[in-house]
Scaffold this active site. Structure first.
Site, PDB file in Angstrom:
ATOM      1  N   LEU A  33       0.814  -1.214   0.000  1.00 43.83           N
ATOM      2  CA  LEU A  33       0.000   0.000   0.000  1.00 43.83           C
ATOM      3  C   LEU A  33       0.851   1.270   0.000  1.00 43.83           C
ATOM      4  CD1 LEU A  33      -2.729  -1.124   2.584  1.00 43.83           C
ATOM      5  CD2 LEU A  33      -2.727  -1.384   0.093  1.00 43.83           C
ATOM      6  N   GLY A  36      -1.639   6.382  -2.676  1.00 43.61           N
ATOM      7  CA  GLY A  36      -2.805   6.240  -3.559  1.00 43.61           C
ATOM      8  C   GLY A  36      -3.868   5.386  -2.891  1.00 43.61           C
ATOM      9  N   HIS A  37      -3.441   4.206  -2.388  1.00 42.82           N
ATOM     10  CA  HIS A  37      -4.385   3.351  -1.651  1.00 42.82           C
ATOM     11  C   HIS A  37      -4.908   4.086  -0.414  1.00 42.82           C
ATOM     12  CE1 HIS A  37      -1.593   0.209  -3.476  1.00 42.82           C
ATOM     13  NE2 HIS A  37      -2.757  -0.186  -3.923  1.00 42.82           N
ATOM     14  N   GLN A  61      -5.940 -12.784 -12.276  1.00 39.81           N
ATOM     15  CA  GLN A  61      -5.922 -11.603 -13.140  1.00 39.81           C
ATOM     16  C   GLN A  61      -4.543 -11.369 -13.760  1.00 39.81           C
ATOM     17  OE1 GLN A  61      -7.072  -8.827  -9.876  1.00 39.81           O
ATOM     18  NE2 GLN A  61      -5.529  -7.448 -10.733  1.00 39.81           N
ATOM     19  N   ASP A 155      -6.563   3.230 -12.244  1.00 36.38           N
ATOM     20  CA  ASP A 155      -6.921   2.086 -13.106  1.00 36.38           C
ATOM     21  C   ASP A 155      -8.265   2.407 -13.741  1.00 36.38           C
ATOM     22  OD1 ASP A 155      -4.887  -0.261 -12.215  1.00 36.38           O
ATOM     23  OD2 ASP A 155      -5.353   1.047 -10.545  1.00 36.38           O
ATOM     24  N   ARG A 192       4.037  -1.046  -8.392  1.00 36.56           N
ATOM     25  CA  ARG A 192       5.104  -1.501  -9.306  1.00 36.56           C
ATOM     26  C   ARG A 192       6.255  -0.499  -9.404  1.00 36.56           C
ATOM     27  NH1 ARG A 192       0.485  -3.999 -12.049  1.00 36.56           N
ATOM     28  NH2 ARG A 192       0.839  -6.247 -12.123  1.00 36.56           N
TER      29      ARG A 192
HETATM   30  P1  AMP Z   1      -3.968  -2.282  -6.639  1.00 38.36           P
HETATM   31  O1  AMP Z   1      -3.444  -2.628  -5.291  1.00 38.36           O
HETATM   32  O2  AMP Z   1      -2.907  -1.773  -7.587  1.00 38.36           O
HETATM   33  O3  AMP Z   1      -4.840  -3.350  -7.243  1.00 38.36           O
HETATM   34  O4  AMP Z   1      -4.919  -1.028  -6.414  1.00 38.36           O
HETATM   35  C1  AMP Z   1      -5.990  -1.079  -5.528  1.00 38.36           C
HETATM   36  C2  AMP Z   1      -6.852   0.134  -5.705  1.00 38.36           C
HETATM   37  O5  AMP Z   1      -6.067   1.297  -5.442  1.00 38.36           O
HETATM   38  C3  AMP Z   1      -7.380   0.277  -7.135  1.00 38.36           C
HETATM   39  O6  AMP Z   1      -8.723   0.749  -7.083  1.00 38.36           O
HETATM   40  C4  AMP Z   1      -6.456   1.304  -7.731  1.00 38.36           C
HETATM   41  O7  AMP Z   1      -7.035   2.056  -8.769  1.00 38.36           O
HETATM   42  C5  AMP Z   1      -6.169   2.195  -6.527  1.00 38.36           C
HETATM   43  N1  AMP Z   1      -4.917   2.922  -6.738  1.00 38.36           N
HETATM   44  C6  AMP Z   1      -3.692   2.410  -6.988  1.00 38.36           C
HETATM   45  N2  AMP Z   1      -2.798   3.395  -7.201  1.00 38.36           N
HETATM   46  C7  AMP Z   1      -3.494   4.556  -7.108  1.00 38.36           C
HETATM   47  C8  AMP Z   1      -3.146   5.942  -7.265  1.00 38.36           C
HETATM   48  N3  AMP Z   1      -1.918   6.329  -7.557  1.00 38.36           N
HETATM   49  N4  AMP Z   1      -4.118   6.854  -7.089  1.00 38.36           N
HETATM   50  C9  AMP Z   1      -5.392   6.476  -6.788  1.00 38.36           C
HETATM   51  N5  AMP Z   1      -5.785   5.201  -6.649  1.00 38.36           N
HETATM   52  C10 AMP Z   1      -4.843   4.256  -6.806  1.00 38.36           C
END
Ligand code: AMP
Length: 284
Positions: A33, A36-37, A61, A155, A192
């Site tokens: 995390l 963003g999260h 996925q 995303d 990433r």
């Molecule tokens: P992930 O862990 O990459 O699957 O992301 C989980 C959630 O966090 C998804 O809804 C992503 O769109 C959101 N997320 C990831 N990075 C960001 C970011 N930089 N800004 C806003 N939301 C994000």
């Protein structure tokens, strides 16, 4: 804050909360995390009585040549952040808990979004990715019965497809879109980014710079997406391998040739072997 690994346990907790008229917020993540999260989790905590953050690297996925095995897993740090942010539960099931028959993958019922919206942008090079996403999000929603589920605009295709799935299949959950969070440098925050060497990071910065160049082009009156594409290409570091840079209408993801209404410029590119995505809304 408590970490729950079992489906039946989190199901009971959220069902009991709902019986007591408490609202439940779900924030689905793959962990590792970052800020963003955190923005999604904060919003869920502010808007619901109880917030569940799921941390699950969803095997179905990922394509066979993708980074499932080496995807960063940092559960201890994730627990710390979620408890600082006031989340109530982390739901962190094992792959076996979510998919008891994973070795017999072809037996699994999948939720398939329309081909029209998967045969474009990320779906074109990540075959089956959005089927895997919709399937796990369906399971997570069925398991936690949230009033609201929070998704980032980072995303943007995923958000569009999930909103459509929820509408088409009559799910009783509100999908809450959350703005994309960037570093001060402009780089979109992503789990990433951890893979990037300092040199790769310098190159990666040109991805958001290319999008900002598009936005300022539109603000100067350029509407032709071919011209905007060319502008972006002059900014993108030559060593970056472009997967796509496309312009789609924000409302329905139809490709556009001229910017006359709110449009998403979406990009995916490989910096070395790290695939990054980003997007910006233009023409608002
Ligand atoms: P992930 O862990 O990459 O699957 O992301 C989980 C959630 O966090 C998804 O809804 C992503 O769109 C959101 N997320 C990831 N990075 C960001 C970011 N930089 N800004 C806003 N939301 C994000």
């Amino acid at each position: 804050m408590k970490v729950i690994n079992k489906i039946e346990e989190i199901k009971k907790i959220t069902e009991d909360s709902k019986k007591n008229n408490k609202t439940v917020g779900l924030v689905p993540t793959m962990g590792c995390l970052h800020a963003g999260h955190a923005s999604l989790i904060k919003k869920s905590v502010a808007e619901n009585d109880l917030s569940v953050v799921s941390v699950f690297v969803n095997p179905i996925q990922f394509g066979p040549n993708e980074d499932y095995d080496k995807y960063p897993r940092t559960l201890d740090e994730d627990i710390k952040l979620c408890s600082e942010l006031g989340a109530d539960y982390i739901f962190a099931p094992s792959p076996q808990e979510m998919y008891p028959n994973l070795e017999k993958f072809s037996d699994l019922t999948m939720v398939a979004p329309p081909y029209k919206f998967t045969d474009m942008l990320c779906g074109k090079s990540r075959i089956g990715h959005f089927d895997g996403v919709c399937t796990v999000v369906t399971k997570l929603i069925n398991i936690t019965s949230p009033d609201r589920a929070y998704f980032g605009m980072k995303d943007i295709q995923q958000l569009f497809i999930i909103k459509k799935m929820v509408k088409d299949l009559n799910f009783s959950v509100e999908i809450v879109p959350c703005p994309l969070v960037r570093e001060e440098t402009g780089l979109a925050l992503s789990s990433r980014n951890k893979y990037l060497t300092p040199e790769a990071k310098t190159n990666a910065l040109t991805i958001s710079k290319a999008l900002f160049a598009i936005k300022s082009g539109v603000e100067r009156g350029i509407t032709d997406t071919k011209l905007l594409f060319d502008t972006a290409m002059t900014v993108l570091a030559p060593s970056i391998e472009l997967d796509y840079l496309e312009f789609v209408r924000a409302e329905d993801f139809e490709p556009v040739e001229s910017i006359t209404e709110p449009t998403i410029a979406a990009i995916a590119a490989k910096v070395g072997n790290v695939r990054l995505i980003d997007n910006i809304i233009i023409g608002e």
